[in-house]
Design a protein around this motif. Structure first.
Motif, short mmCIF file in Angstrom:
data_model
loop_
_atom_site.label_atom_id
_atom_site.label_comp_id
_atom_site.label_asym_id
_atom_site.label_seq_id
_atom_site.Cartn_x
_atom_site.Cartn_y
_atom_site.Cartn_z
N TYR A 1 0.87 -1.17 0.00
CA TYR A 1 0.00 0.00 0.00
C TYR A 1 0.91 1.22 0.00
N LEU A 2 0.63 2.17 -0.87
CA LEU A 2 1.40 3.40 -0.90
C LEU A 2 0.70 4.41 0.00
N THR A 3 1.36 4.83 1.06
CA THR A 3 0.80 5.78 2.00
C THR A 3 1.68 7.03 2.04
N THR A 4 1.22 8.05 2.74
CA THR A 4 2.02 9.27 2.85
C THR A 4 3.29 9.04 3.67
N GLU A 5 3.31 7.95 4.46
CA GLU A 5 4.49 7.64 5.26
C GLU A 5 5.43 6.64 4.60
N HIS B 1 5.88 2.91 1.90
CA HIS B 1 5.31 1.68 1.36
C HIS B 1 4.98 0.73 2.52
N LEU B 2 3.69 0.44 2.72
CA LEU B 2 3.25 -0.40 3.82
C LEU B 2 2.94 -1.80 3.32
N CYS B 3 3.54 -2.81 3.95
CA CYS B 3 3.27 -4.20 3.62
C CYS B 3 1.97 -4.62 4.31
N PRO B 4 0.93 -4.99 3.55
CA PRO B 4 -0.34 -5.36 4.17
C PRO B 4 -0.28 -6.74 4.85
N TYR C 1 6.59 -0.83 7.41
CA TYR C 1 6.91 0.12 6.35
C TYR C 1 8.27 -0.23 5.76
#
Length: 92
Positions: free
Chosen positions: A75-79, A81-84, A89
Motif C-alpha cells: 500500500y502506498l501511504t504518505t508515510e 510503502h506499507l506491507c499489508p 513500512y
C-alpha cells in the motif's frame, strides 16, 4: 488431486496459470485466473489474499520490491510503502 475443478473458459478470454500462495494462511496451490486478476481466493481459508507466486506481464527490466515476509504487494501511504501482510513500512 481431489481439488481439481474442470471448467471451460469463454472463447477469446486469456488466462494466467501458475503457483500461488495465500498471504493469510500461507497455503500454496496452482491457480488459474483471467488475465489481469489481482487477487485470488484461497481455497483453504477462503480469503481474497491469494497472489501468484511469480510476477507476470512485467516490462523488461522492471524492478520488483519484496518485503522480508515474502510479500511483493504494498500500500502506498504518505508515510511510505506499507506491507499489508506483516504491517511494516519499507525503506530503500
Amino acid at each position: 488431486m481431489s481439488n481439481v475443478v474442470q471448467f471451460r473458459p469463454a472463447k477469446d478470454e486469456r488466462h494466467a496459470s501458475g503457483e500461488a500462495f495465500c498471504l493469510q494462511c500461507r497455503h500454496e496451490w496452482v491457480a488459474v485466473a483471467p488475465t489481469g486478476t489481482v487477487q485470488l481466493q484461497c481455497p483453504q481459508c477462503l480469503t481474497m489474499k491469494g497472489l501468484f507466486k511469480y510476477p507476470c506481464n512485467l516490462e523488461a527490466g522492471a524492478m520488483i520490491r519484496v518485503c522480508n515476509c515474502g510479500n511483493d504487494l504494498f500500500y502506498l501511504t504518505t508515510e511510505g510503502h506499507l506491507c499489508p501482510n506483516c504491517g511494516t513500512y519499507q525503506s530503500y
